[in-house]
Enzyme design. Sequence first.
Site, short mmCIF file in Angstrom:
data_model
loop_
_atom_site.label_atom_id
_atom_site.label_comp_id
_atom_site.label_asym_id
_atom_site.label_seq_id
_atom_site.Cartn_x
_atom_site.Cartn_y
_atom_site.Cartn_z
N SER A 1 0.80 -1.25 -0.08
CA SER A 1 0.17 -0.14 -0.17
C SER A 1 0.97 1.13 0.06
O SER A 1 2.00 1.21 0.43
CB SER A 1 -0.72 -0.24 1.34
OG SER A 1 -1.58 1.20 1.32
N TYR B 1 -0.81 -0.73 10.61
CA TYR B 1 -0.92 -0.88 9.24
C TYR B 1 -0.06 -0.57 8.29
O TYR B 1 0.44 -1.21 7.38
CB TYR B 1 -2.25 -0.53 8.84
CG TYR B 1 -2.74 -0.59 7.51
CD1 TYR B 1 -3.36 -1.91 7.24
CD2 TYR B 1 -2.85 0.39 6.32
CE1 TYR B 1 -3.66 -2.15 5.89
CE2 TYR B 1 -2.98 -0.04 5.02
CZ TYR B 1 -3.56 -1.30 4.92
OH TYR B 1 -3.55 -1.38 3.57
N1 LIG Z 1 -8.94 -0.91 -0.46
C1 LIG Z 1 -7.83 0.14 -0.46
O1 LIG Z 1 -8.14 1.35 -0.54
C2 LIG Z 1 -6.31 -0.36 -0.47
C3 LIG Z 1 -5.38 0.42 -0.58
C4 LIG Z 1 -4.27 -0.13 -0.31
C5 LIG Z 1 -3.98 -1.55 -0.12
N2 LIG Z 1 -4.99 -2.10 -0.03
C6 LIG Z 1 -4.70 -3.70 0.30
O2 LIG Z 1 -5.53 -4.40 -0.75
C7 LIG Z 1 -5.64 -5.59 -0.04
C8 LIG Z 1 -6.78 -6.10 -0.64
O3 LIG Z 1 -7.92 -5.22 0.31
P1 LIG Z 1 -9.43 -4.79 -0.23
O4 LIG Z 1 -9.36 -3.45 -0.31
O5 LIG Z 1 -9.87 -5.58 -1.30
O6 LIG Z 1 -10.37 -5.14 1.05
P2 LIG Z 1 -11.33 -6.32 1.66
O7 LIG Z 1 -12.41 -6.52 0.61
O8 LIG Z 1 -11.65 -6.26 2.96
O9 LIG Z 1 -10.39 -7.66 1.19
C9 LIG Z 1 -9.43 -8.32 2.18
C10 LIG Z 1 -9.55 -9.76 1.86
O10 LIG Z 1 -8.58 -10.33 2.87
C11 LIG Z 1 -9.21 -11.54 3.45
N3 LIG Z 1 -8.61 -11.69 5.01
C12 LIG Z 1 -8.64 -10.73 5.89
N4 LIG Z 1 -8.15 -11.41 6.75
C13 LIG Z 1 -7.74 -12.65 6.58
C14 LIG Z 1 -7.52 -13.92 7.23
N5 LIG Z 1 -7.12 -14.05 8.58
N6 LIG Z 1 -7.25 -15.09 6.58
C15 LIG Z 1 -7.66 -15.10 5.26
N7 LIG Z 1 -7.98 -13.96 4.58
C16 LIG Z 1 -8.20 -12.85 5.17
C17 LIG Z 1 -10.53 -11.17 3.48
O11 LIG Z 1 -11.31 -12.53 3.46
P3 LIG Z 1 -12.23 -12.88 4.81
O12 LIG Z 1 -12.48 -12.01 5.65
O13 LIG Z 1 -13.17 -13.95 4.08
O14 LIG Z 1 -10.94 -13.95 5.53
C18 LIG Z 1 -10.90 -10.43 2.19
O15 LIG Z 1 -10.87 -11.65 0.99
C19 LIG Z 1 -5.31 -5.64 1.31
O16 LIG Z 1 -4.12 -6.38 1.66
C20 LIG Z 1 -5.32 -4.17 1.80
O17 LIG Z 1 -4.49 -3.83 2.61
C21 LIG Z 1 -6.31 -1.93 -0.04
#
Ligand SMILES: NC(=O)c1ccc[n+]([C@@H]2O[C@H](COP(=O)([O-])OP(=O)(O)OC[C@H]3O[C@@H](n4cnc5c(N)ncnc54)[C@H](OP(=O)(O)O)[C@@H]3O)[C@@H](O)[C@H]2O)c1
Length: 256
Positions: free
Chosen positions: A149, A162
């Site tokens: 990120s 984070y």
């Molecule tokens: N959205 C943004 O603006 C943004 C910006 C920069 C970086 N990111 C990064 O992008 C990645 C994807 O995030 P997203 O934005 O798409 O959010 P999201 O929809 O909340 O996706 C997060 C994913 O991680 C999984 N997860 C969380 N805890 C877990 C665990 N203990 N075991 C297995 N799976 C787990 C969740 O599945 P379950 O809950 O079903 O386990 C979900 O599939 C993350 O690493 C996040 O930090 C996001």
Amino acid sequence: MEHAVETSGASGPIRGRALVVGASSGMGAALVRALARDGFRVGALARRGEELERLCAECGPGRVVARVHDVRWRAEVPALFEELVRELGGLELLIYAAGIMPPVGPEEYDTEKDAGILEVNTLGAIAWCNPAAAYFQSLRRGTIVGISSIAGDRGRKGNPVYGASKAALAHYLEALRNRLGGFGVHVCTIKPGYVETPMTEKLGKLPGMIGADEAARQILVLARRRRNVRYVPFRWLWVSLVIRSIPSVVFRRLNI
Ligand SMILES: NC(=O)c1ccc[n+]([C@@H]2O[C@H](COP(=O)([O-])OP(=O)(O)OC[C@H]3O[C@@H](n4cnc5c(N)ncnc54)[C@H](OP(=O)(O)O)[C@@H]3O)[C@@H](O)[C@H]2O)c1
């Protein structure tokens, strides 16, 4: 990634095999859908089984192999990795998308919560990238994509661990890239800006925000082009350059 294989049980030609860890929502789910559309056979992992089932149904028969898995269960990863590679008939691509960003109060210093963030965002990534690295190194091909990120580029006061978890992930991925480059294995670090997903839904509409499907599309283009470190979308590079050039004495006064 474009490796052609014969796999029975899937409809249409299969162009490759991928694993997406953190596949039940947001960018992970969008990546599974995009890969399935591109003809990949995909192993999808996360804790929420119903979301994974929905994804399997959406992508069509034989495209997605789902497994309920909590990335904090690191001990089960080597056997699960082997099992999935066997079931997919091989592997060309591993994407680690799992992540959590729980809210942290300005006066909160909770070690257990902090350890939980590191377990999912950093240790889980290492647990999955390690067997993939060994497997790809032995084959002298393969691609690993890790979603870090822009939040890891600077020590922001809003959510210290984070940011630290994402900085550590980016550092680890760079080392893996340097280690595996000589073996024909590519490691791609993705640094998204704001992406509309369940993780950011409480934050509302943010400037420059893009949808998860568009982020997934861009991530796959960057992985195919074997890019090393890329912001998604690209314009966040300019934001990062500005953020990184702000002197500490000013940065600590900013609410970012
Ligand atoms: N959205 C943004 O603006 C943004 C910006 C920069 C970086 N990111 C990064 O992008 C990645 C994807 O995030 P997203 O934005 O798409 O959010 P999201 O929809 O909340 O996706 C997060 C994913 O991680 C999984 N997860 C969380 N805890 C877990 C665990 N203990 N075991 C297995 N799976 C787990 C969740 O599945 P379950 O809950 O079903 O386990 C979900 O599939 C993350 O690493 C996040 O930090 C996001």
